[in-house]
Enzyme design. Structure first.
Site, mmCIF file in Angstrom:
data_model
loop_
_atom_site.group_PDB
_atom_site.id
_atom_site.type_symbol
_atom_site.label_atom_id
_atom_site.label_comp_id
_atom_site.label_asym_id
_atom_site.label_seq_id
_atom_site.Cartn_x
_atom_site.Cartn_y
_atom_site.Cartn_z
ATOM 1 N N ASP A 47 0.878 -1.170 0.000
ATOM 2 C CA ASP A 47 0.000 0.000 0.000
ATOM 3 C C ASP A 47 0.916 1.221 0.000
ATOM 4 O O ASP A 47 1.715 1.405 0.930
ATOM 5 C CB ASP A 47 -0.881 0.018 1.255
ATOM 6 C CG ASP A 47 -1.945 -1.081 1.234
ATOM 7 O OD1 ASP A 47 -2.080 -1.755 0.206
ATOM 8 O OD2 ASP A 47 -2.640 -1.239 2.259
ATOM 9 N N ASP B 252 -13.324 -3.635 -1.381
ATOM 10 C CA ASP B 252 -13.025 -3.325 0.029
ATOM 11 C C ASP B 252 -14.304 -3.505 0.852
ATOM 12 O O ASP B 252 -14.947 -2.523 1.231
ATOM 13 C CB ASP B 252 -12.530 -1.875 0.159
ATOM 14 C CG ASP B 252 -11.266 -1.628 -0.638
ATOM 15 O OD1 ASP B 252 -10.329 -2.428 -0.547
ATOM 16 O OD2 ASP B 252 -11.223 -0.618 -1.372
HETATM 17 O O1 1PR Z 1 -10.542 3.237 -5.136
HETATM 18 O O2 1PR Z 1 -9.638 2.617 -7.361
HETATM 19 O O3 1PR Z 1 -8.637 4.497 -6.084
HETATM 20 O O4 1PR Z 1 -8.315 2.144 -5.365
HETATM 21 C C1 1PR Z 1 -7.789 2.338 -4.106
HETATM 22 C C2 1PR Z 1 -7.081 1.070 -3.732
HETATM 23 O O5 1PR Z 1 -6.394 1.317 -2.507
HETATM 24 C C3 1PR Z 1 -8.036 -0.087 -3.481
HETATM 25 O O6 1PR Z 1 -7.474 -1.252 -4.018
HETATM 26 C C4 1PR Z 1 -8.086 -0.202 -1.948
HETATM 27 O O7 1PR Z 1 -8.183 -1.560 -1.551
HETATM 28 C C5 1PR Z 1 -6.750 0.363 -1.522
HETATM 29 N N1 1PR Z 1 -6.816 1.074 -0.235
HETATM 30 C C6 1PR Z 1 -7.384 2.256 -0.012
HETATM 31 N N2 1PR Z 1 -7.188 2.628 1.283
HETATM 32 C C7 1PR Z 1 -6.494 1.669 1.861
HETATM 33 C C8 1PR Z 1 -6.020 1.663 3.249
HETATM 34 O O8 1PR Z 1 -5.412 0.686 3.725
HETATM 35 N N3 1PR Z 1 -6.273 2.730 3.980
HETATM 36 N N4 1PR Z 1 -5.595 -0.425 1.129
HETATM 37 C C9 1PR Z 1 -6.249 0.683 0.917
HETATM 38 C C10 1PR Z 1 -6.173 -1.554 1.067
HETATM 39 C C11 1PR Z 1 -5.797 -3.676 1.678
HETATM 40 C C12 1PR Z 1 -4.760 -4.476 1.064
HETATM 41 C C13 1PR Z 1 -3.825 -4.971 2.123
HETATM 42 C C14 1PR Z 1 -4.419 -6.268 2.575
HETATM 43 C C15 1PR Z 1 -3.444 -7.199 3.207
HETATM 44 N N5 1PR Z 1 -5.359 -2.327 1.798
HETATM 45 O O9 1PR Z 1 -4.108 -3.794 0.110
HETATM 46 O O10 1PR Z 1 -2.621 -5.044 1.526
HETATM 47 O O11 1PR Z 1 -5.497 -6.029 3.464
HETATM 48 O O12 1PR Z 1 -3.008 -6.690 4.402
HETATM 49 P P1 1PR Z 1 -2.517 -7.649 5.587
HETATM 50 O O13 1PR Z 1 -1.902 -8.849 4.948
HETATM 51 O O14 1PR Z 1 -1.505 -6.850 6.328
HETATM 52 O O15 1PR Z 1 -3.727 -7.974 6.405
HETATM 53 P P2 1PR Z 1 -9.339 3.181 -6.016
#
Ligand code: 1PR
Length: 563
Positions: free
Chosen positions: A240, A409
């Site tokens: 991320d 998400d």
């Molecule tokens: O809406 O098209 O601009 O895409 C935004 C992208 O950013 C989406 O794929 C969304 O999942 C991601 N995202 C947005 N905010 C966050 C955040 O964490 N605040 N990350 C985020 C999503 C989830 C996974 C993470 C897994 C594994 N994070 O990417 O890597 O949950 O984590 P773990 O193994 O530590 O549990 P758009």
């Protein structure tokens, strides 16, 4: 040597260019029909849809010069669409014809017994030299040349390797005389793929033209596993990416999407969020590290892209460009793939934004918020097909559906199962009283989709979204879980089973991995095609190699990494 690469203007040709640079081969691009005469070796790394390739080659006046080049006897190496274009036609685009050099057709995989596209690492079994066994290569395609020496004898003499996927065996590479073509992507197949390219290029031109068998023999022979589906489960490392408070792009990691450090608040010493953005390292350094550790895919998500226009996103493009120089497995880029307007008022379509990322070296783009809006629009229309204008549809049309991942998400919405009479009743999940997680016991919930990185919850359910995006053209679904993200409690099997049961495309499990056993559990309990993790790898708690060893020990097929 006059090595030329053919780029028809769509698809990720940068990956091949990066592979060649890494291997120390210099090359030129075919920029006009005249260049074909200068070329003494030609590689066509076609990515995307059959129609786009044939149409673009025709428009640019490159199709007939390509045919002449092939007939001249000079060495040719076609990759994916660069191989398919040698065939007569493809069911993907019935109104377009290929070169007809290989006298048979390309057809769609049968999805009655498996997910389509065929995405992942599978073996290529040599037909022409049967004593040599398979190596693993990266495939990503929905269409293939079916292998059937009895029904299609005309293609038999061209067949160099075959691969089995589900109950179907298809031609995974062709070879005759000066012509070599692979359905798989050697430029994305790690060390095995790089060795294959290098092997072909280092063989004297005269031998490659004559098609002498040793010239393109596949590296890394092991044992013959003919007629077995060797598609392996993928392990994906995800980063991320966002700016820290000083504006530097860093890899961060949240707990349930909150990426700020916890801080003590006032005299009560109550722990609250709101500290600095957690910094777990630099994106390119970590991407290279995970590639070297054996990750089957790398995913980079720009998690705050919804705030910015693509112009201000240039640092992320630079990250992709740099990462693609070190990573020779597929690279998925997400965040901000949508129609945007630049600060000067210039409109940029989602397709243009995605194209920028493909040109920078991405192999797939992942769409989050925009996929939710597109699915809602489809549901509101009451139709069972889109109007072709969504970001998913336009990108899939140009690059093929396998290049489009939808990243969901979801968040649990808890309800009282006895009195609940609201939407998605038929999708309610009931936590078992024996659940290992106390928080699940005796509760009921459905999964709502969110947008803007979980900041806004929508009324559309995860199953509705999954089905809709598949109709619109998504080639793969990445299922995150806001409830499990960063918790280390394990993936959410209820959520994954729901999505897996709703679609035919591959599903990637994400969020919650806390130990290697969670990976075997998720594959055994849900049948997903890949598992993604972030924190566990960033914090060095478990190595990708350990995860793969554990999976192999549990009879789950994985690509064993050979440096
Ligand atoms: O809406 O098209 O601009 O895409 C935004 C992208 O950013 C989406 O794929 C969304 O999942 C991601 N995202 C947005 N905010 C966050 C955040 O964490 N605040 N990350 C985020 C999503 C989830 C996974 C993470 C897994 C594994 N994070 O990417 O890597 O949950 O984590 P773990 O193994 O530590 O549990 P758009």
């Amino acid at each position: 040597m006059g090595l030329y690469l053919l780029d028809y203007g769509a698809g990720n040709v940068q990956s091949l260019a990066n592979s060649l640079s890494k291997l120390g081969h210099s090359f030129e691009w075919i920029s006009s029909p005249a260049d074909f005469r200068k070329a003494t070796s030609l590689i066509f790394p076609g990515v995307g849809a059959f129609e786009t390739a044939v149409e673009n080659l025709t428009k640019k006046g490159l199709l007939e010069p390509l045919r002449e080049y092939l007939q001249s006897g000079k060495p040719y190496f076609g990759i994916c669409i660069g191989m398919q274009v040698l065939f007569q036609s493809s069911a993907e685009s019935p109104n377009f014809y290929g070169l007809g050099i290989v006298p048979t057709t390309i057809d769609r995989f049968d999805d009655s017994d498996k997910t389509v596209p065929h995405i992942g690492w599978n073996s290529a079994d040599l037909v022409q030299t049967p004593d040599v066994g398979p190596a693993f290569y990266y495939f990503v395609h929905s269409y293939c040349a079916k292998y059937s020496p009895t029904d299609r004898p005309e293609a038999a003499s061209w067949t160099y390797t075959t691969t089995q996927y589900g109950g179907e065996i298809f031609i995974s590479s062709v070879r005759k005389g000066n012509v070599f073509g692979t359905q798989f992507h050697p430029e994305k197949s790690g060390a095995a793929g790089l060795a294959l390219i290098d092997n072909w290029l280092r063989t004297p031109e005269a031998e490659r033209s004559a098609g002498i068998s040793k010239s393109v023999s596949l590296p890394l022979p092991t044992v013959s596993l003919k007629s077995r589906d060797n598609l392996s489960k993928r392990i994906i490392a995800c980063m991320d990416v966002r700016s820290d408070d000083d504006g530097n792009l860093i890899v961060t990691k949240g707990d349930q999407y909150d990426v700020r450090e916890k801080v003590s608040s006032g005299s009560s010493m109550q722990v609250k969020t709101g500290g600095a953005v957690r910094n777990l390292g630099k994106p390119v350094t970590l991407a290279s590290k995970y590639y070297a550790a054996g990750a089957d895919e790398i995913c980079l998500l720009n998690i705050t892209s919804f705030r910015h226009s693509p112009l201000q996103d240039q640092p992320m493009l630079a990250v992709v460009r740099a990462a693609a120089k070190y990573v020779f497995v597929p690279l998925t880029i997400g965040g901000g793939i949508k129609d945007t307007v630049d600060p000067d008022g210039t409109k940029r379509s989602a397709l243009e934004v995605a194209s920028e990322y493909f040109r920078a070296g991405a192999d797939k783009v992942s769409i989050g918020s925009d996929a939710v809006y597109a699915a809602e629009k489809l549901l509101a229309s009451g139709q069972n097909h889109g109007d072709g204008t969504s970001s998913i549809a336009t990108i899939a049309h140009a690059y093929g559906r396998q290049a489009v991942v939808v990243s969901i998400d979801p968040r649990r919405v808890y309800v009282d199962a006895i009195t609940y009479n609201g939407p998605h009743k038929d999708e309610l999940v009931h936590g078992s009283p024996e659940s290992i997680l106390e928080s699940d016991r005796g509760k009921s919930w459905w999964y709502a989709c969110t947008v803007s990185g979980g900041r806004e919850t929508r009324s559309i359910s995860v199953c509705q979204l999954a089905r809709a995006v598949e109709v619109l053209g998504a080639g793969e679904i990445l299922v995150n879980s806001i409830d499990r993200d960063g918790t280390g409690l394990g993936f959410d099997p209820d959520l994954l089973r729901l999505v897996k049961g709703s679609v035919k495309v591959p599903v990637v499990a994400s969020s919650g991995a806390g130990k290697k056993e969670h990976f075997s559990e998720v594959f055994e309990q849900t049948g997903v095609e890949a598992a993604l993790a972030a924190g566990i790898f960033h914090r060095g708690e478990v190595d990708i190699g350990e995860v793969k060893e554990h999976l192999t020990h549990n009879n789950i097929k994985v690509r064993t990494y050979v440096a």
